[in-house]
Design an enzyme around this catalytic site. Structure first.
Site, PDB file in Angstrom:
ATOM      1  N   LYS A   1       0.763  -1.328   0.064  1.00 21.69           N
ATOM      2  CA  LYS A   1       0.043  -0.035  -0.025  1.00 21.69           C
ATOM      3  C   LYS A   1       0.973   1.117  -0.161  1.00 21.69           C
ATOM      4  O   LYS A   1       1.812   1.541   0.905  1.00 21.69           O
ATOM      5  CB  LYS A   1      -1.050  -0.079   1.289  1.00 21.69           C
ATOM      6  CG  LYS A   1      -1.787   1.213   1.367  1.00 21.69           C
ATOM      7  CD  LYS A   1      -2.780   1.159   2.342  1.00 21.69           C
ATOM      8  CE  LYS A   1      -3.590   2.065   2.545  1.00 21.69           C
ATOM      9  NZ  LYS A   1      -4.458   2.266   3.316  1.00 21.69           N
TER      10      LYS A   1
ATOM     11  N   LYS B   1      -2.098  -1.596  -3.937  1.00 15.98           N
ATOM     12  CA  LYS B   1      -3.129  -0.115  -3.787  1.00 15.98           C
ATOM     13  C   LYS B   1      -2.184   0.943  -3.931  1.00 15.98           C
ATOM     14  O   LYS B   1      -1.262   0.969  -3.286  1.00 15.98           O
ATOM     15  CB  LYS B   1      -3.892  -0.277  -2.532  1.00 15.98           C
ATOM     16  CG  LYS B   1      -4.637   0.795  -2.198  1.00 15.98           C
ATOM     17  CD  LYS B   1      -5.254   0.519  -1.024  1.00 15.98           C
ATOM     18  CE  LYS B   1      -6.067   1.885  -0.583  1.00 15.98           C
ATOM     19  NZ  LYS B   1      -6.410   1.912   0.655  1.00 15.98           N
TER      20      LYS B   1
END
Ligand code: PBG
Length: 331
Positions: free
Chosen positions: A201, A255
């Protein structure tokens, strides 16, 4: 005429007819590849528009069973829940995350009771509950403390599992949290609750509209670069993924999505676990804004983006376009 060169080889032959294109397609997208993120708020029968995410709403808990049924009817296998916490329930340590009657737990119970056959995924991180907007506990200097945060995250994950979560998804990027959560779930009897780790992330500007949606934007002091990944790094993502798998993650996530397709590709080639991509709020907002301005064909671009994730090796995609995309795919 030599075979292997023009005119013996004509690449366009395979593309000429729809049946032929269908026959040779290497990749497909179906509603089963979609996970639908849903924002939850308090109140009764409210669907509150989110200014920065046109077409997305914060729903009150009583509206969620219908959404779960809708997902099931569309063939969407799972819903991811995100709470919009009232300001008076936020605190320095984010204790509301441990409240068995918090919004997420009430949402889980309401959706479970609906009987809809959809998986329910919850985010494990403190940012919806902290008064400073960070994903964890902070010291006086504003630095996010790792090990103390992990203790809170374990409590949060257990709270969600007890309320009926099928998948807990730590999105906080603390070190060691997957192992700690797995251990606690096993000890508490939640042996079938999956962990989908937000492994890679990145500290990204593309989360802007989401922070508006969960009401965290106004609170955030500083940035999240001390725990989320540097967009400059790709090899580091592979280390993160390897660690989360070793710690017991059932699936992993990359992400944001489109700007990090290279990471999706590398992770899916290297590791034999399901890899999910999160096409985040800023990516959604870009498509919606461009389409609203008449600059591109929304439906076409939506499906093309999903195909790109699948082509890069993603098992599935978390996307705010999930219900609309599923409707298009179901024709
Ligand atoms: C919180 C969290 C974020 C998103 C999912 N979980 C925001 C953040 O890390 O600041 C972003 C999702 C999106 O932008 O759609 N831990």
């Amino acid at each position: 005429m030599s075979i292997g060169e023009y005119p013996g080889t004509r690449m366009r032959r395979l593309r000429r007819q729809p049946w032929s294109r269908a026959m040779v397609a290497e990749t497909n997208v179906t509603p089963a590849d979609l996970i639908w993120p849903v924002f939850v708020r308090d109140g009764v029968d409210v669907a509150e528009p989110i200014a920065t995410m046109p077409g997305v709403f914060r729903h009150s808990v009583d509206r969620l069973p219908a959404l779960a049924k809708e997902a099931e009817a569309l063939g969407i296998p799972a819903i991811a829940l995100f709470p919009y916490t009232q300001p008076d329930r936020r605190s320095q340590r984010g204790e509301e995350a441990l409240n068995p009657d918090n919004l997420v737990c009430r949402a889980l119970r309401a959706m479970r009771e609906s009987g809809a056959a959809v998986g329910l995924l919850t985010d494990v991180a403190l940012d919806p509950y902290t008064s400073h907007g960070h994903d964890g506990l902070v010291d006086e200097g504003g630095h996010v403390l790792n090990d103390q945060t992990v203790e809170m995250l374990v409590g949060q994950a257990l709270n969600q599992a007890r309320a009926g979560a099928d998948i807990v998804a730590p999105s906080d990027m603390m070190d060691g949290r997957v192992a700690a959560i797995r251990r606690a779930l096993e000890a508490d009897g939640h042996t079938d609750v999956q962990i989908m780790a937000y492994s890679a992330k990145y500290a990204s500007g593309f989360y802007g509209p989401f922070r508006d949606a969960v009401g965290a934007g106004g609170y955030l002091k500083g940035d999240k670069k001390g725990y989320q990944m540097d967009p400059a790094n790709a090899r580091e993502a592979l280390r993160e993924v390897a660690l989360d798998i070793a710690e017991g993650a059932d699936s992993v996530m990359v992400k944001p999505g489109l700007p990090y397709l290279d990471i999706v590709r590398r992770v899916s080639e290297r590791f034999d676990v399901p890899v999910f991509a999160y096409c985040v709020s800023g990516e959604y907002a870009m498509v919606e804004a461009a389409a609203a301005a008449g600059m591109l064909d929304r439906d076409r671009v939506m499906l093309e983006i999903l195909m790109a994730f699948r082509r890069a090796g993603a098992s599935g995609v978390l996307t705010y376009h999930a219900p609309d995309a599923a409707r298009l795919l179901n024709g």
